[in-house]
Motif scaffolding. Structure first.
Motif: not given
Length: 336
Positions: A269, A310, A314
């Motif tokens: 990530c 992200l 996420l």
């Protein structure tokens, strides 16, 4: 000068690093080609458990410098201990695993011995013309061979994914040679030396890893990573910039200067994918890269890739994972 190979047995104070047995095996391969044998070098405040593990290695002898003053890694003390081992064993080649510790120790030792050193190597071979190593250049865009000049010992640091071959060797338990510590007359103690004893989770044994890089943005965003790891039953790891910033412990760092991992699932990530990091995770069974930069090098080694922000993506992934496990709230998550 013998024709033996000395292998530095790097450890965390309690256990040997997971790939040391393979490094010893590589040492056996080189030593057999030279007509010598392999000697392990063990430095630290060595307990019975660590010594018992070292005795299982396929080397003929283990040279040990054990002292309470070596409990924490201090470069000058460790260098002095290894100098004593070099004097006692007179090796032809000294092998290190390419790591944060060896990047500091090996050059200092080579300088003290007025000997050549090549680091970040992929392989070492014994040729009729002498010792050759293979190493990457230009950020791994090409590889080349390097021949040693001058007198041995030759110092070599091997990348940790480069020694997999199991070479048959002496099956007898290695003999132990105890060597005293010679303390330098002028010793500079580094404040907060690297503690080799850690109760942190061993990421090298994890089956699922969520690794975070600088692309996460802010330290507060680590909560997003932790939530995803909890939902997937995974272990949190990181790239070097995150460890350097102190956002996560160095024990959770993956890469040449951290740990080598080989989980079933590795989710990167916000990690760009520089060669130093990839070297520590490229053998993972399934690699998933999540990054906002479509040109990030991590996508070259990933089996699946997602180009997305992200911080927005996420939480959606976490909610989906929790729902799949039957722990969700039953509400639809918003699209990223």
């Amino acid at each position: 000068m013998s024709l033996n190979v000395l292998v530095y047995l790097e450890h965390d104070g309690r256990r040997l690093q997971g790939d040391i047995a393979r490094l010893v095996s590589k040492g056996n391969e080189v030593a057999q080609a030279l007509g010598g044998f392999t000697v392990g070098s063990l430095v630290g405040d060595i307990g019975e458990e660590l010594l018992a593990e070292a005795r299982k290695l396929k080397c003929k002898e283990i040279a040990v410098v054990s002292d309470p003053g070596l409990r924490e890694y201090q470069p000058e003390l460790y260098r002095s201990a290894l100098e004593s081992i070099l004097e006692a064993t007179s090796p032809y080649i000294v092998l290190f695993r390419h790591s944060y510790v060896s990047a500091e120790l090996a050059p200092a030792l080579a300088y003290r011995c007025n000997a050549p050193i090549v680091s970040n190597c992929l392989d070492v071979e014994v040729k009729d013309s002498g010792i050759e190593v293979i190493r990457p250049f230009l950020r791994e865009l090409c590889w080349g061979r390097v021949s040693f000049q001058g007198s041995p010992p030759y110092f070599i640091a091997l990348q940790r994914f480069s020694f997999h071959k199991d070479v048959p060797a002496n099956e007898e338990p290695p003999s132990i040679k105890e060597i005293g510590l010679k303390r330098p007359s002028k010793l500079r103690i580094r404040n907060g030396g690297i503690t080799r004893r850690s109760e942190s989770e061993d990421i090298s044994k994890a089956e699922k890893i969520i690794a975070v890089g600088r692309g996460i943005g802010e330290k507060s965003n680590l909560k997003i990573i932790e939530d995803l790891a909890d939902a997937l039953g995974a272990t949190v790891a990181c790239s070097r910039p995150i460890a350097d910033l102190g956002w996560l412990p160095v024990e959770r760092q993956v890469g040449i200067s951290g740990k080598t991992v080989c989980p079933k699932v590795y989710i990167a990530c916000g990690i760009s994918g520089e060669s130093q990091h990839v070297a520590g995770m490229k053998d993972s069974s399934l690699i998933i890269a999540i990054n906002s930069d479509p040109k990030a090098p991590i996508f070259r080694v990933a089996h699946y890739g997602v180009v997305v922000d992200l911080v927005r993506f996420l939480p959606v992934l976490t909610a989906t994972a929790m729902q799949a496990k039957g722990r969700g709230q039953g509400t639809e998550s918003k699209e990223a």
